[in-house]
Scaffold this motif. Structure first.
Motif, PDB file in Angstrom:
ATOM      1  N   VAL A  11       0.831  -1.202   0.000  1.00 24.71           N
ATOM      2  CA  VAL A  11       0.000   0.000   0.000  1.00 24.71           C
ATOM      3  C   VAL A  11       0.865   1.252   0.000  1.00 24.71           C
ATOM      4  CG1 VAL A  11      -1.759   1.240   1.296  1.00 24.71           C
ATOM      5  CG2 VAL A  11      -1.883  -1.206   1.115  1.00 24.71           C
ATOM      6  N   ALA A  12       2.096   1.127   0.517  1.00 18.02           N
ATOM      7  CA  ALA A  12       2.935   2.315   0.656  1.00 18.02           C
ATOM      8  C   ALA A  12       3.702   2.658  -0.617  1.00 18.02           C
ATOM      9  CB  ALA A  12       3.917   2.119   1.813  1.00 18.02           C
ATOM     10  N   GLY A  34       6.896   1.571  13.466  1.00 16.44           N
ATOM     11  CA  GLY A  34       6.193   2.689  12.839  1.00 16.44           C
ATOM     12  C   GLY A  34       6.555   4.004  13.495  1.00 16.44           C
ATOM     13  N   ALA A  35       6.535   4.024  14.821  1.00 14.48           N
ATOM     14  CA  ALA A  35       6.837   5.248  15.555  1.00 14.48           C
ATOM     15  C   ALA A  35       8.267   5.688  15.273  1.00 14.48           C
ATOM     16  CB  ALA A  35       6.634   5.026  17.049  1.00 14.48           C
ATOM     17  N   PHE A  36       9.166   4.704  15.195  1.00 12.21           N
ATOM     18  CA  PHE A  36      10.569   5.032  14.932  1.00 12.21           C
ATOM     19  C   PHE A  36      10.716   5.689  13.555  1.00 12.21           C
ATOM     20  CE2 PHE A  36      14.530   3.640  12.849  1.00 12.21           C
ATOM     21  CZ  PHE A  36      15.435   4.353  13.619  1.00 12.21           C
ATOM     22  N   LEU A  37      10.088   5.092  12.526  1.00 11.00           N
ATOM     23  CA  LEU A  37      10.182   5.629  11.166  1.00 11.00           C
ATOM     24  C   LEU A  37       9.597   7.036  11.100  1.00 11.00           C
ATOM     25  CD1 LEU A  37       9.248   2.537   8.953  1.00 11.00           C
ATOM     26  CD2 LEU A  37      11.503   3.498   9.394  1.00 11.00           C
ATOM     27  N   VAL A  38       8.446   7.208  11.755  1.00  8.36           N
ATOM     28  CA  VAL A  38       7.798   8.522  11.727  1.00  8.36           C
ATOM     29  C   VAL A  38       8.668   9.552  12.429  1.00  8.36           C
ATOM     30  CG1 VAL A  38       5.856   9.818  12.645  1.00  8.36           C
ATOM     31  CG2 VAL A  38       5.454   7.652  11.497  1.00  8.36           C
ATOM     32  N   ILE A  50       0.897  12.035   1.441  1.00 10.69           N
ATOM     33  CA  ILE A  50       2.257  12.204   0.914  1.00 10.69           C
ATOM     34  C   ILE A  50       2.384  11.528  -0.449  1.00 10.69           C
ATOM     35  CG2 ILE A  50       4.642  11.456   1.282  1.00 10.69           C
ATOM     36  CD1 ILE A  50       4.146  12.087   4.288  1.00 10.69           C
ATOM     37  N   ILE A  51       1.782  10.331  -0.574  1.00 10.51           N
ATOM     38  CA  ILE A  51       1.838   9.636  -1.866  1.00 10.51           C
ATOM     39  C   ILE A  51       1.050  10.408  -2.926  1.00 10.51           C
ATOM     40  CG2 ILE A  51       1.136   7.550  -3.099  1.00 10.51           C
ATOM     41  CD1 ILE A  51       1.772   5.954  -0.657  1.00 10.51           C
ATOM     42  N   GLU A  52      -0.132  10.901  -2.522  1.00 10.80           N
ATOM     43  CA  GLU A  52      -0.969  11.611  -3.488  1.00 10.80           C
ATOM     44  C   GLU A  52      -0.302  12.907  -3.953  1.00 10.80           C
ATOM     45  OE1 GLU A  52      -5.368  12.600  -2.724  1.00 10.80           O
ATOM     46  OE2 GLU A  52      -5.241  10.444  -3.055  1.00 10.80           O
ATOM     47  N   ALA A  54       5.655   6.558   4.121  1.00  9.69           N
ATOM     48  CA  ALA A  54       4.265   6.087   4.053  1.00  9.69           C
ATOM     49  C   ALA A  54       4.087   4.834   4.903  1.00  9.69           C
ATOM     50  CB  ALA A  54       3.882   5.804   2.598  1.00  9.69           C
ATOM     51  N   LEU A  55       5.079   3.954   4.854  1.00  8.90           N
ATOM     52  CA  LEU A  55       5.028   2.726   5.642  1.00  8.90           C
ATOM     53  C   LEU A  55       5.011   3.055   7.131  1.00  8.90           C
ATOM     54  CD1 LEU A  55       5.080  -0.352   5.320  1.00  8.90           C
ATOM     55  CD2 LEU A  55       7.549  -0.261   5.603  1.00  8.90           C
TER      56      LEU A  55
END
Lengths: 334, 308
Positions: free
Chosen positions: A140-141, B40-44, B238-240, B288-289
């Motif tokens: 999805v990403a 997820g928190a780490f990446l963000v 972000i992707i859009e 995004a991930l």
């Protein structure tokens, strides 16, 4: 059943009406209005006013709207500013390419997605399940257009397994019947043309289908897990029904409800993604019309495409509702 | 026998413990235990920090064309890594690494900007619908249905196309508008579900004013799904936004360091230097991930079904 379909069709009408109003307003909120957009750089206040008169834009706004509606209903969307051709003719030519691509992508996503989701659910918490879930999250990403570029570079350029762009090889001179390249090849029994068209379809379809695939896998998995916990599945197990029968009649059938909605919802993703995919693979469908229309700010074309996309979306949702009613008798009654 | 008793006692204890904590505290506890949430928190967090400090830590000026890179630039060659230029140059002889870093800031601004605008507008619409119900609700929801009936990327495209010249602001607005109906529907659904719940009925029966009921009881209890959606929306926004840039609807300034634009521009040079397309794309995917993982685990943590 028929009454259900008629009722849902009638319900779609107000949505489409308001939508047409939105597109109408959209055109009028352009800088300089439609006339300004038509004239482009050459626009002067006098010229705009003169053209406004010709186009009937000096009339009261509600009369304009009804005229606009009348024109749309009779299929007149004006002419493209780029080619000068009626927009409807342009779209008619490009539409089969996009439908072919979207259907192929959807087929890829559904055929692979439902079994994969089911497998993941029945192996819950094990390696197969975990890797599938991670795969869907990554899937999805990934931006559609990057996936397209990547596939093209890898499988078309480096490995030369698939053609990099276009719908059919230039050396093939197929007979056009429906403008669906694969279908045309089958209808006219030009097998090489059909095979070639199919070959061209693979990479774009995989690129476009990956996000829907990820979504379908996730929903199928979640939905099957939900159903497996239901009392009726336990009852069926307890009374000694064959596992295969339970799977088919009880689990899959009930799990398909949310999945069919999701498949319907993918149409939006597909239509949006098609624009990007077609750009990467020089596909020559609606996406290319749209991209070119954006670059030149071809408003008549954009307006028609926007309305078409919405109508398709509404119709697909209708189909989803009907499929719901077929799968689940309770929906028909309510 | 004793082990069975012990197990039973442990379960009761756990139940009692969770009864004493709020759902939010419970959710945080669960998030801290989940590796997916932590990743997820780490990446963000990494993305946020990089985006904020990017201009200060970028080794070179991302907009400057460097003569030492330009000298080597040929149609079939783009200089790779060399001293001072970690990832080499781009197609115009600028420092690729610095541009990638600064691109994080662009994505953050667009993503957060679009999500916030969409969130606020959506919450106003959804809140009104949920608080009043009746015809207000049915009209507002008809409106959101129509917005939802246009595929989001196409809606964003048509809004962005209205501006005669693209800009970062039009991209933010275009993406924001597509998220409004989702937030509106979510908040409305969550609030309507509470209209007949015991605590709302009790408050109303006690004669608490409607405004207080809505703001003190219904709204705070409806925020969970909205927060989850906002986190997930950051990823899609972000992707859009990158897709709009890719289609040429973003800022027309070609020097701008924006991941989608960099990706779009580099397509022509993919045979010469594939990294030019690869790194911005990987950056988009990672961000995004990160938001997706964080959002999904938040959803799971906030789900009362998982509370034990």
């Amino acid at each position: 059943m028929l009454r259900f379909i008629v009722r849902r069709l009638l319900q779609a009408i107000p949505t489409l009406l308001i939508l047409s109003l939105l597109v109408f307003v959209w055109l009028r909120s352009l800088p300089g209005g439609p006339s300004g957009a038509l004239l482009g750089d050459k626009a002067t206040p006098e010229k705009i006013e003169a053209l406004n008169k010709v186009l009937g834009l000096d009339q009261p706004i509600y009369i304009q709207y009804f005229k606009f509606l009348g024109r749309i209903l009779s299929g007149d969307f004006g002419s493209s500013l780029i080619s000068g051709e009626p927009v409807v003719a342009e779209i008619g030519r490009a539409l089969p390419a996009t439908i072919e691509l979207s259907l192929a992508a959807l087929l890829f996503a559904v055929v692979l997605g439902i079994p994969l989701g089911y497998l993941a659910a029945s192996h819950r918490g094990r390696f197969l399940d975990n890797s599938t879930v991670i795969g869907t999250l990554v899937g999805v990403a990934v931006p559609v257009f990057f996936l397209g570029i990547l596939l093209k570079q890898l499988f078309a350029q480096d490995l030369a397994l698939f053609p990099p762009s276009g719908r059919q090889d230039v050396t093939i001179d197929p007979t056009h019947v429906t403008n669906f390249a694969v279908l045309d090849g089958l209808l006219t029994q030009e097998w090489d043309a059909a095979a070639d068209a199919l070959w061209h379809l693979v990479l774009p379809a995989v690129a476009l289908g990956t996000i829907p695939l990820a979504v379908i896998v996730r929903i199928t998995r979640a939905s099957v897990l939900d159903v497996l916990n239901e009392d009726f599945v336990r009852t069926a197990n307890a009374k000694g029904l064959q596992a295969q029968l339970i799977r088919r009649r009880h689990v899959l059938r009930n799990a398909m409800l949310p999945v069919s909605t999701t498949i319907g919802l993918q149409t939006g993703l597909l239509l949006g993604g098609a624009v990007l995919t077609e750009r990467v693979f020089v596909w020559g469908g609606l996406g290319s019309l749209l991209a070119q229309g954006i670059e030149r700010r071809d408003y008549p074309r954009l307006q028609a495409l926007l309305l078409l996309a919405a109508v398709v979306y509404v119709l697909v949702n209708l189909l989803v509702d009907i499929s719901y009613a077929i799968i689940d008798p309770r929906v028909r009654a309510s | 026998m004793t082990s069975l008793l012990k197990r039973k006692r442990a379960r009761v204890d756990a139940l009692a413990e969770s009864a004493g904590t709020s759902l939010a505290a419970d959710a945080v506890k669960r998030m801290l235990r989940s590796p997916v949430a932590l990743l997820g928190a780490f990446l963000v967090l990494l993305f946020l920090v990089l985006a904020i400090v990017a201009p200060f830590i970028a080794p070179k000026d991302p907009y400057q064309r460097y003569p030492e890179l330009l000298a080597e630039l040929r149609p079939d060659f783009i200089p790779g890594a060399q001293p001072g230029f970690l990832l080499g140059g781009d197609e115009l002889g600028r420092d690729f690494f610095s541009r990638l870093l600064v691109g994080a800031q662009q994505s953050l601004v667009v993503g957060v900007g679009a999500t916030l605008i969409g969130l606020v507008l959506g919450m106003i619409i959804g809140g009104l619908a949920g608080a009043f119900g009746g015809w207000v609700d049915s009209w507002l929801m008809r409106f959101t249905d129509i917005m939802l009936s246009i595929p989001s990327l196409l809606l964003a495209i048509s809004i962005a196309a209205l501006a005669s010249r693209g800009s970062q602001t039009t991209v933010i607005i275009a993406v924001a508008v597509t998220t409004v109906p989702i937030f509106a529907r979510l908040l409305r659904g969550a609030m309507l579900a509470q209209r007949h719940s015991d605590h709302v009925l009790a408050a109303t029966a006690l004669g608490v004013r409607r405004r207080t009921v809505v703001f003190r009881h219904m709204l705070p209890n409806s925020l969970g799904p909205v927060i989850v959606q906002a986190t997930l929306t950051l990823a899609t926004a972000i992707i859009e936004a990158a897709s709009l840039s890719f289609l040429g609807l973003g800022d027309p300034d070609p020097s701008r360091a924006e991941w989608g634009l960099m990706l779009g521009n580099s397509q022509r040079y993919i045979d010469v230097k594939p990294e030019l397309a690869f790194y911005p794309a990987v950056a988009i995917i990672i961000v995004a991930l990160g938001f997706t993982l964080l959002g999904e685990s938040l959803r799971e943590a906030l789900d009362p079904k998982n509370r034990r």
